[in-house]
Design a protein around this motif. Structure first.
Motif, PDB file in Angstrom:
ATOM      1  N   HIS A 103     -10.110   8.062  -4.472  1.00  0.00           N
ATOM      2  CA  HIS A 103     -10.621   7.823  -3.768  1.00  0.00           C
ATOM      3  C   HIS A 103      -9.689   6.627  -3.972  1.00  0.00           C
ATOM      4  CE1 HIS A 103     -13.677   6.406  -1.369  1.00  0.00           C
ATOM      5  NE2 HIS A 103     -14.181   4.914  -2.152  1.00  0.00           N
ATOM      6  N   ASN A 104      -9.374   5.700  -4.731  1.00  0.00           N
ATOM      7  CA  ASN A 104      -9.191   3.966  -4.599  1.00  0.00           C
ATOM      8  C   ASN A 104      -7.611   4.379  -3.872  1.00  0.00           C
ATOM      9  OD1 ASN A 104     -10.607   2.998  -5.896  1.00  0.00           O
ATOM     10  ND2 ASN A 104     -10.198   3.129  -8.021  1.00  0.00           N
ATOM     11  N   VAL A 105      -6.907   5.294  -3.662  1.00  0.00           N
ATOM     12  CA  VAL A 105      -5.665   5.806  -3.606  1.00  0.00           C
ATOM     13  C   VAL A 105      -5.478   5.643  -2.506  1.00  0.00           C
ATOM     14  CG1 VAL A 105      -3.455   7.274  -3.430  1.00  0.00           C
ATOM     15  CG2 VAL A 105      -4.276   6.422  -5.819  1.00  0.00           C
ATOM     16  N   ALA A 106      -6.720   6.971  -1.986  1.00  0.00           N
ATOM     17  CA  ALA A 106      -6.965   6.616  -0.817  1.00  0.00           C
ATOM     18  C   ALA A 106      -7.358   5.348  -0.148  1.00  0.00           C
ATOM     19  CB  ALA A 106      -7.954   7.379  -0.615  1.00  0.00           C
ATOM     20  N   GLU A 107      -7.884   4.782  -0.405  1.00  0.00           N
ATOM     21  CA  GLU A 107      -8.286   2.811  -0.023  1.00  0.00           C
ATOM     22  C   GLU A 107      -6.968   1.940   0.191  1.00  0.00           C
ATOM     23  OE1 GLU A 107     -11.698   1.420  -1.857  1.00  0.00           O
ATOM     24  OE2 GLU A 107     -13.318   2.548  -0.629  1.00  0.00           O
ATOM     25  N   ASP A 108      -6.317   1.484  -1.157  1.00  0.00           N
ATOM     26  CA  ASP A 108      -5.484   1.338  -1.095  1.00  0.00           C
ATOM     27  C   ASP A 108      -4.643   1.256   0.071  1.00  0.00           C
ATOM     28  OD1 ASP A 108      -6.411   0.395  -2.845  1.00  0.00           O
ATOM     29  OD2 ASP A 108      -4.998   0.329  -4.633  1.00  0.00           O
ATOM     30  N   SER A 109      -4.170   2.536  -0.178  1.00  0.00           N
ATOM     31  CA  SER A 109      -2.988   3.280   0.897  1.00  0.00           C
ATOM     32  C   SER A 109      -3.229   2.997   3.248  1.00  0.00           C
ATOM     33  CB  SER A 109      -2.504   4.543   1.230  1.00  0.00           C
ATOM     34  OG  SER A 109      -2.029   5.576   1.868  1.00  0.00           O
ATOM     35  N   GLU A 110      -4.985   3.087   2.486  1.00  0.00           N
ATOM     36  CA  GLU A 110      -5.519   2.625   3.682  1.00  0.00           C
ATOM     37  C   GLU A 110      -4.748   1.269   4.263  1.00  0.00           C
ATOM     38  OE1 GLU A 110      -9.384   3.310   5.321  1.00  0.00           O
ATOM     39  OE2 GLU A 110      -8.810   6.212   5.144  1.00  0.00           O
ATOM     40  N   GLN A 111      -5.441  -0.626   3.363  1.00  0.00           N
ATOM     41  CA  GLN A 111      -5.212  -1.192   3.450  1.00  0.00           C
ATOM     42  C   GLN A 111      -4.457  -1.516   3.526  1.00  0.00           C
ATOM     43  OE1 GLN A 111      -7.719  -3.077   0.966  1.00  0.00           O
ATOM     44  NE2 GLN A 111      -7.290  -5.103   1.151  1.00  0.00           N
ATOM     45  N   ASN A 112      -3.019  -1.014   3.383  1.00  0.00           N
ATOM     46  CA  ASN A 112      -2.081  -1.313   3.030  1.00  0.00           C
ATOM     47  C   ASN A 112      -1.060  -0.687   4.731  1.00  0.00           C
ATOM     48  OD1 ASN A 112      -1.162  -2.660   0.431  1.00  0.00           O
ATOM     49  ND2 ASN A 112      -1.235  -0.584  -0.227  1.00  0.00           N
ATOM     50  N   CYS A 113      -2.012   0.319   4.738  1.00  0.00           N
ATOM     51  CA  CYS A 113      -1.179   0.183   6.131  1.00  0.00           C
ATOM     52  C   CYS A 113      -1.211  -0.961   8.023  1.00  0.00           C
ATOM     53  CB  CYS A 113      -1.530   2.164   6.813  1.00  0.00           C
ATOM     54  SG  CYS A 113      -0.857   3.047   5.735  1.00  0.00           S
ATOM     55  N   ALA A 114      -3.019  -0.896   7.446  1.00  0.00           N
ATOM     56  CA  ALA A 114      -3.259  -1.748   8.405  1.00  0.00           C
ATOM     57  C   ALA A 114      -2.392  -3.411   8.166  1.00  0.00           C
ATOM     58  CB  ALA A 114      -5.185  -1.697   7.665  1.00  0.00           C
ATOM     59  N   GLU A 115      -2.247  -3.605   7.168  1.00  0.00           N
ATOM     60  CA  GLU A 115      -1.082  -4.150   6.768  1.00  0.00           C
ATOM     61  C   GLU A 115      -0.082  -4.526   7.748  1.00  0.00           C
ATOM     62  OE1 GLU A 115      -1.219  -6.549   3.185  1.00  0.00           O
ATOM     63  OE2 GLU A 115      -2.868  -6.325   2.671  1.00  0.00           O
ATOM     64  N   THR A 116       0.254  -3.510   7.327  1.00  0.00           N
ATOM     65  CA  THR A 116       2.137  -2.685   7.543  1.00  0.00           C
ATOM     66  C   THR A 116       2.018  -2.844   9.328  1.00  0.00           C
ATOM     67  OG1 THR A 116       1.804  -1.839   5.560  1.00  0.00           O
ATOM     68  CG2 THR A 116       4.121  -1.398   7.890  1.00  0.00           C
ATOM     69  N   GLU A 117       0.117  -2.605  10.137  1.00  0.00           N
ATOM     70  CA  GLU A 117       0.976  -2.072  11.390  1.00  0.00           C
ATOM     71  C   GLU A 117       0.627  -3.244  12.186  1.00  0.00           C
ATOM     72  OE1 GLU A 117      -1.989   1.831  11.475  1.00  0.00           O
ATOM     73  OE2 GLU A 117      -1.653   1.246  13.344  1.00  0.00           O
ATOM     74  N   SER A 118      -0.273  -4.813  11.239  1.00  0.00           N
ATOM     75  CA  SER A 118       0.006  -5.790  12.637  1.00  0.00           C
ATOM     76  C   SER A 118       0.919  -6.560  11.507  1.00  0.00           C
ATOM     77  CB  SER A 118      -2.042  -6.026  11.842  1.00  0.00           C
ATOM     78  OG  SER A 118      -1.872  -6.921  10.426  1.00  0.00           O
ATOM     79  N   PHE A 119       1.574  -6.409  11.063  1.00  0.00           N
ATOM     80  CA  PHE A 119       2.584  -7.307  10.386  1.00  0.00           C
ATOM     81  C   PHE A 119       3.682  -6.581  11.795  1.00  0.00           C
ATOM     82  CE2 PHE A 119       7.221  -7.787   8.474  1.00  0.00           C
ATOM     83  CZ  PHE A 119       7.158  -9.147   8.264  1.00  0.00           C
ATOM     84  N   TYR A 120       3.624  -5.099  12.342  1.00  0.00           N
ATOM     85  CA  TYR A 120       4.337  -4.432  13.636  1.00  0.00           C
ATOM     86  C   TYR A 120       4.034  -5.052  15.346  1.00  0.00           C
ATOM     87  CZ  TYR A 120       5.951  -1.123  16.407  1.00  0.00           C
ATOM     88  OH  TYR A 120       6.205  -0.401  17.857  1.00  0.00           O
ATOM     89  N   VAL A 121       2.448  -5.560  15.108  1.00  0.00           N
ATOM     90  CA  VAL A 121       2.207  -5.600  15.988  1.00  0.00           C
ATOM     91  C   VAL A 121       2.448  -6.857  16.571  1.00  0.00           C
ATOM     92  CG1 VAL A 121       0.809  -5.918  17.900  1.00  0.00           C
ATOM     93  CG2 VAL A 121       0.557  -3.774  16.363  1.00  0.00           C
ATOM     94  N   GLU A 122       2.689  -8.152  15.732  1.00  0.00           N
ATOM     95  CA  GLU A 122       3.155  -9.374  15.719  1.00  0.00           C
ATOM     96  C   GLU A 122       4.278  -9.714  15.805  1.00  0.00           C
ATOM     97  OE1 GLU A 122       0.193 -11.087  13.127  1.00  0.00           O
ATOM     98  OE2 GLU A 122      -1.293 -10.474  14.064  1.00  0.00           O
ATOM     99  N   THR A 123       5.206  -9.372  14.865  1.00  0.00           N
ATOM    100  CA  THR A 123       6.741 -10.107  14.490  1.00  0.00           C
ATOM    101  C   THR A 123       7.443  -9.016  14.732  1.00  0.00           C
ATOM    102  OG1 THR A 123       5.375 -11.029  12.356  1.00  0.00           O
ATOM    103  CG2 THR A 123       7.691 -10.852  12.793  1.00  0.00           C
ATOM    104  N   ILE A 124       7.380  -7.515  14.324  1.00  0.00           N
ATOM    105  CA  ILE A 124       8.204  -6.523  14.776  1.00  0.00           C
ATOM    106  C   ILE A 124       8.113  -5.837  16.042  1.00  0.00           C
ATOM    107  CG2 ILE A 124       9.491  -4.530  13.998  1.00  0.00           C
ATOM    108  CD1 ILE A 124       9.504  -6.618  11.665  1.00  0.00           C
ATOM    109  N   ALA A 125       7.312  -5.420  16.638  1.00  0.00           N
ATOM    110  CA  ALA A 125       7.615  -5.265  17.778  1.00  0.00           C
ATOM    111  C   ALA A 125       7.788  -6.209  19.105  1.00  0.00           C
ATOM    112  CB  ALA A 125       6.316  -4.540  18.490  1.00  0.00           C
ATOM    113  N   PRO A 126       7.792  -7.581  18.949  1.00  0.00           N
ATOM    114  CA  PRO A 126       8.256  -8.082  19.584  1.00  0.00           C
ATOM    115  C   PRO A 126      10.017  -8.382  19.872  1.00  0.00           C
ATOM    116  CG  PRO A 126       6.486  -8.799  18.745  1.00  0.00           C
ATOM    117  CD  PRO A 126       7.225  -8.195  17.899  1.00  0.00           C
ATOM    118  N   ILE A 127      10.340  -8.272  18.298  1.00  0.00           N
ATOM    119  CA  ILE A 127      11.908  -8.734  18.260  1.00  0.00           C
ATOM    120  C   ILE A 127      12.733  -7.403  19.071  1.00  0.00           C
ATOM    121  CG2 ILE A 127      13.852  -8.294  16.146  1.00  0.00           C
ATOM    122  CD1 ILE A 127      12.063  -9.578  14.112  1.00  0.00           C
TER     123      ILE A 127
END
Ligand code: HEC
Length: 116
Positions: free
Chosen positions: A21-45
């Motif tokens: 259960h914890n592993v699934a939760e951690d990975s969801e949280q990491n993905c959320a961070e990674t995705e918002s970094f993509y939207v804010e920083t990577i996609a514009p580049i």
């Protein structure tokens, strides 16, 4: 004795599901961070420097760089290409100038972020 073994099995099962259960939760949280970094920083580049060629029906190199998933899947070869010397074979952005240090660092950070 029999009861003990049952108890141990019970603990084992509980901790196994607890972990899963914890592993699934951690990975969801990491993905959320990674995705918002993509939207804010990577996609514009990428939209400024790459998407002109790497999008649409027949993208250059058969590679689209306009979605989280496709960028995530190709981040290693993207890093390889943008790190080559400008003007050398395979350098990206093709025909353009080298990305800035900041932009390259952001791509490297994105590569190292967790999200399976
Ligand atoms: C002017 C058009 C153009 C631009 C702009 C451009 N590319 Fe490319 N890209 C190409 C072409 C054409 C190829 C296929 C030839 C080759 O592999 O070098 C390619 C290939 C690639 C490949 C290899 C694909 C594969 O699977 O082998 C990567 C990775 C890549 N580009 C990343 C980028 C990135 C990142 C940017 C922006 C920083 C970018 N490109 C900008 C035209 C472009």
């Amino acid at each position: 004795m029999y009861r003990d073994r049952k108890f141990i099995l019970f603990i084992f099962i509980i901790s196994f599901f607890g972990c899963a259960h914890n592993v699934a939760e951690d990975s969801e949280q990491n993905c959320a961070e990674t995705e918002s970094f993509y939207v804010e920083t990577i996609a514009p580049i990428l939209s400024q420097n790459c998407v002109g060629c790497h999008s649409g029906e027949s993208p250059s190199g058969d590679l689209r760089l306009d979605s989280f998933t496709s960028v995530r899947n190709s981040i290693e070869s993207t890093l390889d290409r943008v790190n080559r010397d400008q003007g050398s074979a395979g350098f990206m952005p093709q025909g353009g100038s080298k990305l800035t240090e900041d932009q390259m660092t952001s791509l490297q950070v994105f590569f190292e972020m967790d999200c399976e």
